[in-house]
Design an enzyme around this catalytic site. Structure first.
Site, PDB file in Angstrom:
ATOM      1  N   TRP A 104       0.722  -0.832   0.054  1.00 57.45           N
ATOM      2  CA  TRP A 104       0.088  -0.335   0.063  1.00 57.45           C
ATOM      3  C   TRP A 104       0.715   1.517   0.408  1.00 57.45           C
ATOM      4  O   TRP A 104       0.777   2.413  -0.477  1.00 57.45           O
ATOM      5  CB  TRP A 104      -0.692   0.037   0.955  1.00 57.45           C
ATOM      6  CG  TRP A 104      -2.183  -1.066   1.281  1.00 57.45           C
ATOM      7  CD1 TRP A 104      -2.058  -2.433   1.664  1.00 57.45           C
ATOM      8  CD2 TRP A 104      -3.155  -0.681   0.255  1.00 57.45           C
ATOM      9  NE1 TRP A 104      -3.655  -2.488   1.575  1.00 57.45           N
ATOM     10  CE2 TRP A 104      -3.638  -2.247   0.093  1.00 57.45           C
ATOM     11  CE3 TRP A 104      -2.950  -0.343  -1.410  1.00 57.45           C
ATOM     12  CZ2 TRP A 104      -4.825  -2.730  -1.224  1.00 57.45           C
ATOM     13  CZ3 TRP A 104      -4.227  -0.539  -2.408  1.00 57.45           C
ATOM     14  CH2 TRP A 104      -5.036  -1.463  -1.846  1.00 57.45           C
ATOM     15  N   ASP A 174      -1.436   6.220   6.146  1.00 50.65           N
ATOM     16  CA  ASP A 174      -2.906   5.526   5.596  1.00 50.65           C
ATOM     17  C   ASP A 174      -3.139   4.529   6.674  1.00 50.65           C
ATOM     18  O   ASP A 174      -1.554   3.609   7.580  1.00 50.65           O
ATOM     19  CB  ASP A 174      -2.280   4.847   4.485  1.00 50.65           C
ATOM     20  CG  ASP A 174      -2.917   3.698   3.779  1.00 50.65           C
ATOM     21  OD1 ASP A 174      -3.949   3.560   4.035  1.00 50.65           O
ATOM     22  OD2 ASP A 174      -2.421   3.285   3.551  1.00 50.65           O
ATOM     23  N   LYS A 198     -12.066  -2.041   6.200  1.00 49.36           N
ATOM     24  CA  LYS A 198     -11.388  -3.006   7.084  1.00 49.36           C
ATOM     25  C   LYS A 198     -11.845  -2.919   9.223  1.00 49.36           C
ATOM     26  O   LYS A 198     -12.227  -3.949   9.280  1.00 49.36           O
ATOM     27  CB  LYS A 198      -9.989  -1.951   7.357  1.00 49.36           C
ATOM     28  CG  LYS A 198      -8.871  -2.315   5.720  1.00 49.36           C
ATOM     29  CD  LYS A 198      -9.319  -2.875   4.540  1.00 49.36           C
ATOM     30  CE  LYS A 198      -9.430  -2.512   3.114  1.00 49.36           C
ATOM     31  NZ  LYS A 198      -7.489  -2.439   3.406  1.00 49.36           N
TER      32      LYS A 198
HETATM   33  C1  PLP Z   1      -7.441  -1.273   1.954  1.00 47.22           C
HETATM   34  C2  PLP Z   1      -6.063  -0.922   2.274  1.00 47.22           C
HETATM   35  C3  PLP Z   1      -6.103   0.838   0.680  1.00 47.22           C
HETATM   36  C4  PLP Z   1      -7.050   0.306  -0.326  1.00 47.22           C
HETATM   37  O1  PLP Z   1      -8.085   1.010   0.382  1.00 47.22           O
HETATM   38  P1  PLP Z   1      -9.830   1.119  -0.298  1.00 47.22           P
HETATM   39  O2  PLP Z   1     -10.649   1.891   0.278  1.00 47.22           O
HETATM   40  O3  PLP Z   1      -9.880   0.026  -1.877  1.00 47.22           O
HETATM   41  O4  PLP Z   1      -9.210   1.986  -2.054  1.00 47.22           O
HETATM   42  C5  PLP Z   1      -5.125   1.144   1.430  1.00 47.22           C
HETATM   43  N1  PLP Z   1      -4.810   0.883   2.405  1.00 47.22           N
HETATM   44  C6  PLP Z   1      -4.501   0.592   2.858  1.00 47.22           C
HETATM   45  C7  PLP Z   1      -3.669   0.082   3.843  1.00 47.22           C
HETATM   46  C8  PLP Z   1      -5.554  -0.784   2.964  1.00 47.22           C
HETATM   47  O5  PLP Z   1      -5.623  -1.929   3.786  1.00 47.22           O
END
Ligand code: PLP
Length: 364
Positions: A104, A174, A198
């Site tokens: 990511w 993030d 998540k």
């Molecule tokens: C799932 C995830 C993403 C992507 O998220 P989307 O909502 O599908 O764009 C980005 N960063 C991390 C750490 C993730 O777990």
């Protein structure tokens, strides 16, 4: 009702049963209103209440200081990969620094380079992202526009136990896959973003917590819907927000406050759950090979490999037969990934730990 399995999916992921049941009770008709939360106007008093309560829960859970805004956006975390540099880097003479600890972080970096100068200050690729930088290992520019990191790499299963030390440079995180898994010192961050699917709710809404002074750096002339300031100016609603997704985030955060008892308690539970699985990995090194270095292991995504594809297939089908679903790892790491977010009950993890122990014994 069809019986539920234990869902170890990395996302969209398990939600608290209590939340699903409450949403189910209200799905067709909200009490006293007679309209479904899927149908109701975002301008209704009901939704104004939902929005205010969701924000209040988040502020309470994370002790968000008054000089931070809490925003509810769409487009997922991947849109934040672009919005962060668009708002905080484009037009600036400074550079942004990226700590790349997994898939990511790497994807976030690819969007940032479109907007300005970017420096990669750590790249874990050489060891297939099995570890994080040690304190002192990062050489950061005190003049940087911001430092970006991924608190939990969902695919590799590595998680920062504490924020990297960045001095006065705004720290951008993030936190998609570990948001609300533990208390956070929000005052150390400039901006945190997390898609909900998540750990905080269903897909469709992304939570952004941003410090006021960063909004002052945003250049004029950005597309309206990609400018953070639009959401602050329009009281979070420049257009129709994802009403139902935010409603579920309200119920999840209410569950965290009222049923779990806050994020300290949540962290205790998460540590207990993760330990159960890592103990099984460590007890049978000839069967289970953990991906992350022990010091950098994630509380949310437990990643390990089995000796060969055939053993892995047997593991997955045996687990499925016990009601343990969605355990296949991401293709870039292979093996098994057990995502054990806040809402995964202890019983689910105990069942998986027991299954792992028996499976290892049969292999011996
Ligand atoms: C799932 C995830 C993403 C992507 O998220 P989307 O909502 O599908 O764009 C980005 N960063 C991390 C750490 C993730 O777990």
């Amino acid at each position: 009702m069809e019986p539920r399995v234990y869902n170890f999916s990395p996302g969209p992921a398990v939600l608290p049963l209590k939340v699903l049941e409450e949403a189910q009770r209200n799905l067709v008709s909200l009490p006293g209103i007679g309209i479904s939360p899927l149908e109701i106007s975002h301008r209704s008093a009901w939704f104004e209440g939902v929005l205010a309560e969701t924000e209040a829960h988040l502020r309470r859970l994370l002790a968000v200081p008054d000089n931070y805004r809490v925003l509810f956006l769409q487009g997922g975390s991947r849109l934040q990969f672009y919005m962060v540099p668009l708002n905080l880097l484009s037009g600036s003479t400074r550079s942004a620094e990226y700590i790349v600890t997994g898939t990511w972080g790497k994807t976030a970096l690819q969007e940032a380079v479109r907007q300005g100068q970017v420096r990669v200050v750590y790249d874990g690729k050489a060891t297939n992202f099995d570890r994080l930088p040690k304190p002192g290992e990062l050489k950061l520019d005190p003049q940087a526009a911001y430092v970006h990191f991924t608190s939990n790499e969902t695919i590799q299963g590595v998680q920062f136990a504490a924020e990297p030390e960045v001095g006065d440079v705004p720290l951008v995180c993030d936190a998609s896959s570990d948001f609300l898994c533990r208390p956070l010192p929000i005052e150390r961050y400039g901006l945190i973003y997390a898609c909900a699917q998540k750990n905080a709710g269903p897909a469709g809404v992304t939570i952004v917590v941003v410090r006021d002074d960063l909004l002052e750096r945003v250049p004029d002339g950005l597309p309206t819907m990609l400018d953070y300031r639009t959401y602050v100016k329009e009281k979070l609603m420049p257009n129709t927000p994802p009403v139902f997704a935010i409603y579920i985030v309200m119920l999840v955060t209410r569950w965290l406050l009222e049923d779990v008892g806050g994020l300290d308690k949540m962290l205790q539970r998460n540590r207990q759950k993760a330990k159960l699985l890592y103990d099984e990995v460590d007890a049978a090194p000839e069967v289970y090979r953990g991906h992350a270095q022990p010091s950098d292991r994630s509380l949310m995504n437990v990643t390990f490999r089995l000796p060969d594809d055939e053993t892995q297939a047997r593991f997955l089908s045996g687990a499925q037969a016990c009601g343990l679903a969605e355990l296949k790892g991401h293709r870039s790491v292979g093996g098994i990934r057990a995502s054990i977010y806040n809402a995964m009950p202890l019983e689910g993890v105990e069942l998986l730990a027991g299954f792992m122990r028996e499976f290892a014994q049969q292999k011996r």
